[in-house]
Design an enzyme around this catalytic site. Structure first.
Site, PDB file in Angstrom:
ATOM      1  N   THR A  15       0.826  -1.220   0.000  1.00  0.00           N
ATOM      2  CA  THR A  15       0.000   0.000   0.000  1.00  0.00           C
ATOM      3  C   THR A  15       0.849   1.254   0.000  1.00  0.00           C
ATOM      4  O   THR A  15       0.462   2.276  -0.567  1.00  0.00           O
ATOM      5  CB  THR A  15      -0.922  -0.016   1.241  1.00  0.00           C
ATOM      6  OG1 THR A  15      -1.799  -1.123   1.107  1.00  0.00           O
ATOM      7  CG2 THR A  15      -1.735   1.250   1.360  1.00  0.00           C
ATOM      8  N   SER A  62       2.220  -8.028  -0.417  1.00  0.00           N
ATOM      9  CA  SER A  62       2.904  -9.024   0.427  1.00  0.00           C
ATOM     10  C   SER A  62       2.049 -10.252   0.705  1.00  0.00           C
ATOM     11  O   SER A  62       2.556 -11.265   1.186  1.00  0.00           O
ATOM     12  CB  SER A  62       3.369  -8.384   1.731  1.00  0.00           C
ATOM     13  OG  SER A  62       2.277  -8.038   2.539  1.00  0.00           O
ATOM     14  N   THR A  95       1.677  -4.340   4.235  1.00  0.00           N
ATOM     15  CA  THR A  95       1.512  -4.577   5.675  1.00  0.00           C
ATOM     16  C   THR A  95       0.914  -5.953   5.998  1.00  0.00           C
ATOM     17  O   THR A  95       0.995  -6.395   7.136  1.00  0.00           O
ATOM     18  CB  THR A  95       0.627  -3.485   6.326  1.00  0.00           C
ATOM     19  OG1 THR A  95      -0.655  -3.514   5.700  1.00  0.00           O
ATOM     20  CG2 THR A  95       1.253  -2.121   6.201  1.00  0.00           C
ATOM     21  N   ASP A  96       0.333  -6.618   4.995  1.00  0.00           N
ATOM     22  CA  ASP A  96      -0.366  -7.881   5.292  1.00  0.00           C
ATOM     23  C   ASP A  96       0.546  -8.921   5.945  1.00  0.00           C
ATOM     24  O   ASP A  96       0.144  -9.594   6.889  1.00  0.00           O
ATOM     25  CB  ASP A  96      -0.951  -8.480   4.005  1.00  0.00           C
ATOM     26  CG  ASP A  96      -2.240  -7.792   3.589  1.00  0.00           C
ATOM     27  OD1 ASP A  96      -2.606  -6.777   4.207  1.00  0.00           O
ATOM     28  OD2 ASP A  96      -2.874  -8.276   2.633  1.00  0.00           O
TER      29      ASP A  96
HETATM   30  N1  GLU Z   1      -1.726  -5.794  -0.669  1.00  0.00           N
HETATM   31  C1  GLU Z   1      -1.191  -5.089   0.432  1.00  0.00           C
HETATM   32  C2  GLU Z   1       0.022  -5.830   0.970  1.00  0.00           C
HETATM   33  O1  GLU Z   1       0.969  -5.853   0.304  1.00  0.00           O
HETATM   34  C3  GLU Z   1      -2.200  -4.628   1.355  1.00  0.00           C
HETATM   35  C4  GLU Z   1      -1.823  -4.134   2.686  1.00  0.00           C
HETATM   36  C5  GLU Z   1      -0.912  -2.960   2.839  1.00  0.00           C
HETATM   37  O2  GLU Z   1       0.174  -2.873   2.287  1.00  0.00           O
HETATM   38  O3  GLU Z   1      -1.274  -2.105   3.674  1.00  0.00           O
HETATM   39  O4  GLU Z   1       0.123  -6.402   2.007  1.00  0.00           O
END
Ligand code: GLU
Length: 331
Positions: A15, A62, A95-96
């Protein structure tokens, strides 16, 4: 003599590299589209802090990461840290699964230099995005002498967390990151303030070096719920060598699941009892007679992080269950 510290910022997507159609899109947006250079260019306040060198290692959300991505990230960070002119590394990350990658680095890097993993809950294009401040704070943490020797850190929402403890605990809010025992410290106006340090072994004191790891054994996670069927044990991948059982409460196992899990243990699968509650310890020989069944317990580690630790422990002790159990109490 150097004018400023030298920090390498490695981009992997998420994100923090996302973009929404409008500033009102705080939760619906496209992920992993901005390059690390574009992200930093939008935060001119970072330039006076450090000489920033950037690398775009990956550009993916992620949630897609597998063990190959962990190894690739770890090996690159390790290589960068070996450069004497580099003072610290920042990894931008979705963040995931940020807590999984960060914990993997925490256990396998061999350097006291600060490594800070950072993401954001809102893309830079959104109203009240946390992207700029989180990245600015991450740089402040990476250049600060007090950050040395603390292992891998995760900076979010003006807090500094140890990679061992931090977890994403909310799907959309800015205050998504929590450590069960609290953050290590705050970042206030670009100044880190530490109040405590990690007490479990990490980085220099672990038995693993990312430079010597080339593959990780497969570990699956089974999540317990009221009507969990005994067939679940048969659905575990046939090439899995370990199973984290995210049991209810104190790592409880339904009576109907005990026999299949014991059979899998006899067939060579390492079974580790964890808790789906997200907090607290799983007591060895408490809810189940682990000594009799040759099962392991996680101590206090969350299932997704127990998977990382078990993979590493199995890479050095593939068969010795007492050594695997000791790893859960040491790290
Ligand atoms: N798709 C994102 C990730 O890479 C969503 C979450 C984020 O980065 O806040 O984990």
């Amino acid at each position: 003599m150097r004018d400023k510290p030298n920090i390498v910022v490695i981009g992997t997507g998420g994100t923090i590299a996302g973009r929404g159609e409008s500033a009102a899109n705080t939760s619906a947006y496209e992920c992993s589209v901005l390059t690390i250079d574009e992200i930093l260019a939008a935060i001119p306040e970072t330039a006076p802090l450090a000489n920033l060198r950037t690398e775009q290692l990956l550009q993916i959300g992620s949630e897609n990461f597998d063990n190959g991505h962990l190894l690739k990230i770890g090996k690159r960070v390790s290589e960068v840290l070996k450069d004497d002119s580099v003072d610290g590394v920042i990894l931008t990350h979705g963040t995931d699964t940020i807590e999984e990658t960060a914990y993997f680095l925490h256990l396998t890097l061999k350097s006291p230099k600060p490594v800070v993993v950072v993401g954001s809950m809102r893309p830079p294009s959104a109203m009240s995005s946390d992207a700029s401040l989180n990245l600015y704070d991450a740089i402040s943490v990476a250049i600060h002498p007090d950050s040395r020797g603390k292992g891998t850190l995760v900076v979010a929402n003006e807090e500094i967390h140890t990679a061992r403890d931090v977890m994403k605990t909310n799907s959309f809010k800015l205050e998504a990151f929590r450590s069960p025992y609290g953050a290590l410290g705050y970042v206030v106006e670009g100044q880190p303030r530490y109040y405590r340090a990690p007490s479990r072994d990490h980085t220099m004191k672990t038995e693993w070096s990312i430079d010597e790891l080339h593959a990780l054994p497969k570990v699956d996670i089974v999540y317990a719920y009221g009507a969990l069927d005994e067939d679940v044990v048969g659905s575990v991948a046939s090439d899995a060598r370990g199973l984290i059982f995210a049991g209810t409460g104190n790592g409880n196992v339904a009576e109907r699941i005990v026999a299949p899990l014991r059979a899998a243990t006899r067939d060579g699968l390492h079974v580790v009892r964890a808790s789906r509650t997200g907090n607290g310890v799983v007591i060895r020989n408490g809810a189940q007679p682990d000594d009799d069944y040759d099962w392991l317990v996680v101590d206090d580690q969350a299932p997704q992080k127990a998977r990382i630790l078990l993979m590493l422990a199995m890479s050095s002790h593939p068969h010795e269950r007492s050594a695997l159990q000791a790893a859960f109490y040491r790290y």
